[in-house]
Design an enzyme around this catalytic site. Structure first.
Site, PDB file in Angstrom:
ATOM      1  CD  GLN A  44      43.493  42.552  41.826  1.00  0.00           C
ATOM      2  OE1 GLN A  44      44.140  42.145  42.035  1.00  0.00           O
ATOM      3  NE2 GLN A  44      42.134  42.054  41.297  1.00  0.00           N
ATOM      4  CB  VAL A  79      32.016  28.455  43.155  1.00  0.00           C
ATOM      5  CG1 VAL A  79      32.021  26.989  42.655  1.00  0.00           C
ATOM      6  CG2 VAL A  79      31.253  29.218  42.231  1.00  0.00           C
ATOM      7  CB  CYS A 160      50.957  41.952  37.335  1.00  0.00           C
ATOM      8  SG  CYS A 160      52.013  43.108  36.307  1.00  0.00           S
ATOM      9  CG  ASP A 312      45.015  36.795  37.100  1.00  0.00           C
ATOM     10  OD1 ASP A 312      45.512  36.959  36.051  1.00  0.00           O
ATOM     11  OD2 ASP A 312      44.834  37.368  37.956  1.00  0.00           O
ATOM     12  CE  LYS A 320      48.950  32.316  36.578  1.00  0.00           C
ATOM     13  NZ  LYS A 320      47.829  31.557  35.838  1.00  0.00           N
ATOM     14  CB  THR A 321      48.605  41.097  32.904  1.00  0.00           C
ATOM     15  OG1 THR A 321      48.338  40.966  31.364  1.00  0.00           O
ATOM     16  CG2 THR A 321      50.239  40.886  33.206  1.00  0.00           C
ATOM     17  CB  ALA A 323      47.382  43.638  29.105  1.00  0.00           C
ATOM     18  CB  CYS A 356      54.482  43.746  32.226  1.00  0.00           C
ATOM     19  SG  CYS A 356      54.789  43.796  33.889  1.00  0.00           S
TER      20      CYS A 356
END
Length: 419
Positions: A44, A79, A160, A312, A320-321, A323, A356
């Protein structure tokens, strides 16, 4: 298919695959199941480039079956509920599964219903989003002939947080190359109060915003989209530090009652509101904000010691990345293995690292690396690329984004290497 696993992992995204791969490298005898319904896995981070015509979506796709580590069972299912006390969960097709240890990393989901009219606007092609369809973003950019271009994001955490800016800067560069920049007004209304939380990066991005002539509008939260009339509505924060105000710069902006601003647009890119998946929100694993309630440093759940969460879905005060996941996985893997061997999850090594890659134009990028304290923490290895100031725009960082990071992802991270 059996119903009990030593370790169950929810999600075959970046976090899930990396966790499974690193666990199997540590001990190939571990009994691991990974639950995910999707047959495709997407890189992504490249969606920004796809949305600007600098990358093809095909290059972002691999088949999930090819990424599941050897010896790990892929449970292709959804789930539907987690019963943490019983150490069980329910799936749509397989039914009940039990586990000794659970790793929750299903990512997050877009929730377009949180902004009135957004779903309709997306369906009609009035609004584009790299989070939904980056190829559609590129089509709309190519069709744009000038006018008012708005780039915005919601007041929820998003995957991100810098991504809405990246496509904006690329679009501005594209408008310049196309020769329509003088006929275009670009606006960046956003709920936050600053362009970026890391001081060194914010200074550079302020220069980029000025260079492109972007109207930066802090404290503007998108609340409604009128697809028929191509108008966007924003609720402006009204407090002593940032009183409600009318943003100048265009005849297409109107102040309405209750600190609501109406903006007409010809092009609108919007990062949609995002939340944890429903089965996570409905469990007793979440905090007040609806995100997985884990220890900030060990990533162990605060109430259930045999459950870990990362990626995330985790309620961590950092970006939230992918990395961030790169630094979270080794801590989770180490703590899990400590528990399996009768010890405690005493590894507190995750300090909030995230990164980022902020593309600021075709061939230029800034690399924001930071921790929980929003301290700028550049990787010393960048000096090997002759990048000594990653808080400044650099063409070598663009090469890192477009070529090296995808290679690292597919050939190292997905195979269990710690990088």
């Amino acid at each position: 298919m059996k119903s009990h696993y030593q370790i169950l992992i929810i999600g075959a995204g970046t976090a899930g695959i990396m966790t499974a791969a690193q666990l199997m490298r540590k001990d190939s005898s571990l009994d691991i199941g990974i639950i995910d319904p999707s047959d495709k896995h997407y890189y992504q981070p490249a969606f920004t480039l796809v949305g600007a015509g600098a990358y093809t979506k095909e290059k972002t796709i691999r088949y999930t079956a090819d990424l599941i580590p050897k010896g790990v069972t892929w449970i292709r299912d959804c789930v539907t509920a987690i019963q943490a006390k019983e150490r069980t969960l329910m799936t749509q097709l397989t039914g009940e599964l039990s586990y000794d240890y659970l790793v929750v990393c299903p990512g997050l989901v877009n929730d377009l219903s949180m902004i009135e009219g957004l779903q309709e606007a997306v369906n009609k092609g009035v609004v584009c989003s790299n989070y939904i369809d980056p190829e559609q973003t590129w089509k709309q950019l190519q069709a744009f002939k000038g006018g008012t271009a708005i780039f915005t994001q919601p007041n929820t955490p998003i995957k991100c947080g810098g991504a809405p800016q990246k496509i904006m800067y690329l679009a501005c560069d594209y408008f310049r190359k196309k020769g329509i920049d003088k006929q275009t007004e670009v606006y960046f209304p956003m709920p936050g109060s600053v362009i970026f939380g890391v001081q060194e990066i914010a200074a550079t991005l302020t220069e980029v915003v000025d260079r492109y002539g972007i109207h930066f509008m802090p404290s503007h939260n998108p609340i409604r989209i009128d697809a028929e009339h191509k108008k966007a509505y924003f609720k402006v924060s009204n407090n002593q530090e940032n009183p409600c105000f009318i943003t100048s710069g265009s005849d297409g902006i109107r102040q309405l009652e209750d600190c609501v601003v109406e903006m007409s647009f010809d092009f609108l890119h919007l990062a949609p509101p995002q939340t944890a998946p429903q089965f996570v929100k409905e469990s007793d694993l979440v905090n007040a904000g609806g995100w997985l309630d884990v220890d900030l440093n060990s990533l162990q759940h605060k109430s259930y010691t045999y459950i870990f969460g990362l990626g995330d879905v985790a309620g961590l005060p950092t970006a939230k990345t992918g990395a961030a996941v790169r630094k979270q996985v080794p801590v989770v893997v180490d703590n899990l293995y400590r528990l399996i061997r009768g010890g405690e999850a005493s590894n507190k090594g995750y300090l909030g690292y995230s990164s980022c890659p902020l593309v600021t134009g075709y061939g230029k990028m800034v690399l924001a690396e930071f921790n929980y304290k929003n301290e700028f923490t550049p990787d010393p290895k960048l000096k090997q690329m002759l990048v000594f100031s990653s808080d400044k725009e650099h063409w070598r960082l663009w090469l890192l984004k477009k070529y090296f990071l995808p290679y690292l992802y597919w050939n190292k991270m997905m195979k269990g290497d710690q990088v």
